[in-house]
Design a protein around this motif. Structure first.
Motif, PDB file in Angstrom:
ATOM      1  N   ALA A  26       0.888  -1.028   0.042  1.00 28.06           N
ATOM      2  CA  ALA A  26       0.055   0.083   0.026  1.00 28.06           C
ATOM      3  C   ALA A  26       0.662   1.018  -0.048  1.00 28.06           C
ATOM      4  O   ALA A  26       1.839   1.371   0.715  1.00 28.06           O
ATOM      5  CB  ALA A  26      -0.958   0.005   1.265  1.00 28.06           C
ATOM      6  N   ASP A  27       0.553   2.226  -0.652  1.00 30.07           N
ATOM      7  CA  ASP A  27       1.239   3.673  -0.558  1.00 30.07           C
ATOM      8  C   ASP A  27       2.736   3.409  -1.047  1.00 30.07           C
ATOM      9  O   ASP A  27       3.594   4.052  -0.366  1.00 30.07           O
ATOM     10  CB  ASP A  27       0.994   4.279   0.517  1.00 30.07           C
ATOM     11  CG  ASP A  27      -0.154   4.683   0.814  1.00 30.07           C
ATOM     12  OD1 ASP A  27      -1.214   4.542  -0.139  1.00 30.07           O
ATOM     13  OD2 ASP A  27      -0.837   4.993   1.977  1.00 30.07           O
ATOM     14  N   ARG A 133       2.506   1.219  14.100  1.00 32.19           N
ATOM     15  CA  ARG A 133       2.527   1.627  12.719  1.00 32.19           C
ATOM     16  C   ARG A 133       3.898   0.971  11.918  1.00 32.19           C
ATOM     17  O   ARG A 133       5.050   1.275  12.471  1.00 32.19           O
ATOM     18  CB  ARG A 133       2.733   3.104  12.706  1.00 32.19           C
ATOM     19  CG  ARG A 133       2.884   3.925  11.218  1.00 32.19           C
ATOM     20  CD  ARG A 133       1.536   3.602  10.711  1.00 32.19           C
ATOM     21  NE  ARG A 133       0.362   4.208  11.163  1.00 32.19           N
ATOM     22  CZ  ARG A 133      -0.989   4.122  10.670  1.00 32.19           C
ATOM     23  NH1 ARG A 133      -0.679   3.735   9.483  1.00 32.19           N
ATOM     24  NH2 ARG A 133      -1.850   4.608  11.305  1.00 32.19           N
ATOM     25  N   ILE A 134       3.611   0.442  10.974  1.00 37.67           N
ATOM     26  CA  ILE A 134       4.691  -0.368  10.218  1.00 37.67           C
ATOM     27  C   ILE A 134       4.538   0.324   8.768  1.00 37.67           C
ATOM     28  O   ILE A 134       3.668  -0.217   8.018  1.00 37.67           O
ATOM     29  CB  ILE A 134       4.656  -1.757  10.252  1.00 37.67           C
ATOM     30  CG1 ILE A 134       4.761  -2.360  11.610  1.00 37.67           C
ATOM     31  CG2 ILE A 134       5.908  -2.119   9.190  1.00 37.67           C
ATOM     32  CD1 ILE A 134       4.627  -3.698  11.604  1.00 37.67           C
ATOM     33  N   GLY A 135       5.130   1.325   8.420  1.00 37.24           N
ATOM     34  CA  GLY A 135       4.832   1.937   7.221  1.00 37.24           C
ATOM     35  C   GLY A 135       3.460   2.375   7.204  1.00 37.24           C
ATOM     36  O   GLY A 135       3.028   3.152   8.038  1.00 37.24           O
ATOM     37  N   PRO A 136       2.708   2.328   6.053  1.00 42.90           N
ATOM     38  CA  PRO A 136       1.290   2.779   6.220  1.00 42.90           C
ATOM     39  C   PRO A 136       0.474   2.068   6.896  1.00 42.90           C
ATOM     40  O   PRO A 136      -0.888   2.156   6.905  1.00 42.90           O
ATOM     41  CB  PRO A 136       1.150   2.959   4.644  1.00 42.90           C
ATOM     42  CG  PRO A 136       1.839   1.961   4.173  1.00 42.90           C
ATOM     43  CD  PRO A 136       3.162   1.785   4.807  1.00 42.90           C
ATOM     44  N   ILE A 155      -4.025  -6.396  10.365  1.00 46.50           N
ATOM     45  CA  ILE A 155      -3.569  -5.120   9.790  1.00 46.50           C
ATOM     46  C   ILE A 155      -4.446  -4.400   8.937  1.00 46.50           C
ATOM     47  O   ILE A 155      -5.184  -4.777   8.005  1.00 46.50           O
ATOM     48  CB  ILE A 155      -2.543  -5.995   8.676  1.00 46.50           C
ATOM     49  CG1 ILE A 155      -1.771  -6.938   9.327  1.00 46.50           C
ATOM     50  CG2 ILE A 155      -1.940  -4.908   7.848  1.00 46.50           C
ATOM     51  CD1 ILE A 155      -0.726  -7.525   8.340  1.00 46.50           C
ATOM     52  N   ALA A 156      -4.457  -3.037   9.125  1.00 45.03           N
ATOM     53  CA  ALA A 156      -5.368  -2.114   8.682  1.00 45.03           C
ATOM     54  C   ALA A 156      -4.774  -0.896   7.811  1.00 45.03           C
ATOM     55  O   ALA A 156      -3.765  -0.600   8.194  1.00 45.03           O
ATOM     56  CB  ALA A 156      -6.224  -1.432   9.837  1.00 45.03           C
ATOM     57  N   HIS A 157      -5.510  -0.385   6.744  1.00 44.08           N
ATOM     58  CA  HIS A 157      -4.842   0.459   5.927  1.00 44.08           C
ATOM     59  C   HIS A 157      -6.056   1.153   5.129  1.00 44.08           C
ATOM     60  O   HIS A 157      -6.802   0.137   4.414  1.00 44.08           O
ATOM     61  CB  HIS A 157      -3.673   0.295   5.163  1.00 44.08           C
ATOM     62  CG  HIS A 157      -3.453   1.469   4.100  1.00 44.08           C
ATOM     63  ND1 HIS A 157      -4.079   1.420   2.772  1.00 44.08           N
ATOM     64  CD2 HIS A 157      -2.558   2.193   4.032  1.00 44.08           C
ATOM     65  CE1 HIS A 157      -3.599   2.163   2.147  1.00 44.08           C
ATOM     66  NE2 HIS A 157      -2.558   2.930   3.075  1.00 44.08           N
ATOM     67  N   GLY A 158      -6.124   2.437   5.061  1.00 45.78           N
ATOM     68  CA  GLY A 158      -7.270   3.055   4.226  1.00 45.78           C
ATOM     69  C   GLY A 158      -8.544   2.649   4.402  1.00 45.78           C
ATOM     70  O   GLY A 158      -9.483   2.352   3.356  1.00 45.78           O
TER      71      GLY A 158
END
Length: 255
Positions: A26-27, A133-136, A155-158
């Motif tokens: 991601a990102d 927080r690991i990267g994004p 694991i969560a993102h966006g």
């Protein structure tokens, strides 16, 4: 998030099949999840292994971490190291003794072990129940039931969330781990039987029931041992979760 299956063979690598290894992206950030037997070969077939920005190991059985030794050689001795363009020390997250276990796996004898800690190659961190927080990505580790210290991961993102069981038997923490996630990547090592030992792995039936009980959006089954009938595992899971899917090496999923 994009999930890529580097390997999904349970307990050992299978014929032309790597053991556990996954990528989450991601990102522009590439997070490795497990690095078992054969996964470095699969990673090199897909992309530059120096693209890895961090690595998480849910536990320290060889089928989940054996290729870290090979990754050590690559990152230490490659003739065209991309440093300082890339961080020289790859962040590695795992159980609290991850640095010791991987050093023992790499060193050939006690004399070499006395001088080996791999800290020139990796920056080691213990997995935590507190969101990290690991990267994004926001990563939360949850203890699960396995013969060695082991963790499931959320694991969560966006606005999207993936849960990964790691290796585990049925335990109370799994429902909270998987509750309401968009995707559950669940081990399903064998078919269901009362003769199976407790506290080791999930059956197809148990993985399906977990997916239903936790209300997950999608259930992906992984870690099927090469001596196990994959179709039978899927059929068991589909009783409780009809849309269950078996992952395949090389498959890509966009969350």
């Amino acid at each position: 998030m994009r999930l890529t299956i580097l390997g999904c063979s349970g307990s050992i690598p299978g014929p032309n099949a790597a053991a556990s290894g996954y990528l989450l992206e991601a990102d522009g950030f590439v997070l490795g999840l497990e690095f078992g037997n054969g996964t470095l070969a699969r990673l090199q077939a897909l992309r530059d292994p120096f693209d890895l920005d961090a690595l998480i190991l849910s536990h320290l059985h060889p089928d989940h971490c054996a290729d870290v030794s090979a990754l050590t050689v690559l990152r230490r001795y490659h003739p065209a190291l991309p440093y300082p363009a890339r961080p020289a020390r790859l962040p590695v997250y795992g159980p609290s003794d991850v640095h010791e276990r991987l050093a023992y796996a790499y060193a050939a004898n006690e004399e070499e072990r006395a001088a080996t800690d791999l800290s020139d190659v990796f920056a080691f961190h213990a997995l935590s129940a507190e969101p990290t927080r690991i990267g994004p990505f926001e990563v939360t580790a949850v203890p699960v039931d396995h013969p060695t210290p082991a963790f499931g991961l959320r694991i969560a993102h966006g606005g999207k969330t993936l849960a990964y069981t790691g290796d585990t038997g049925v335990c109370d923490t799994l429902t909270d781990l998987a509750g309401g996630v968009d995707v559950l990547l669940s081990e399903a090592s064998w078919t269901d039987s009362p003769a199976r030992p407790a506290g080791v792995h999930l059956s197809g039936k148990e993985a399906g029931e977990l997916g239903r009980k936790a209300g997950v959006g999608r259930l992906l089954l992984t870690h099927v041992a090469p001596w196990t009938d994959r179709a039978a595992v899927l059929a068991e899971a589909a009783v409780a979760y009809p849309a269950a899917e078996l992952v395949e090496q090389g498959a890509v999923y966009d969350l």
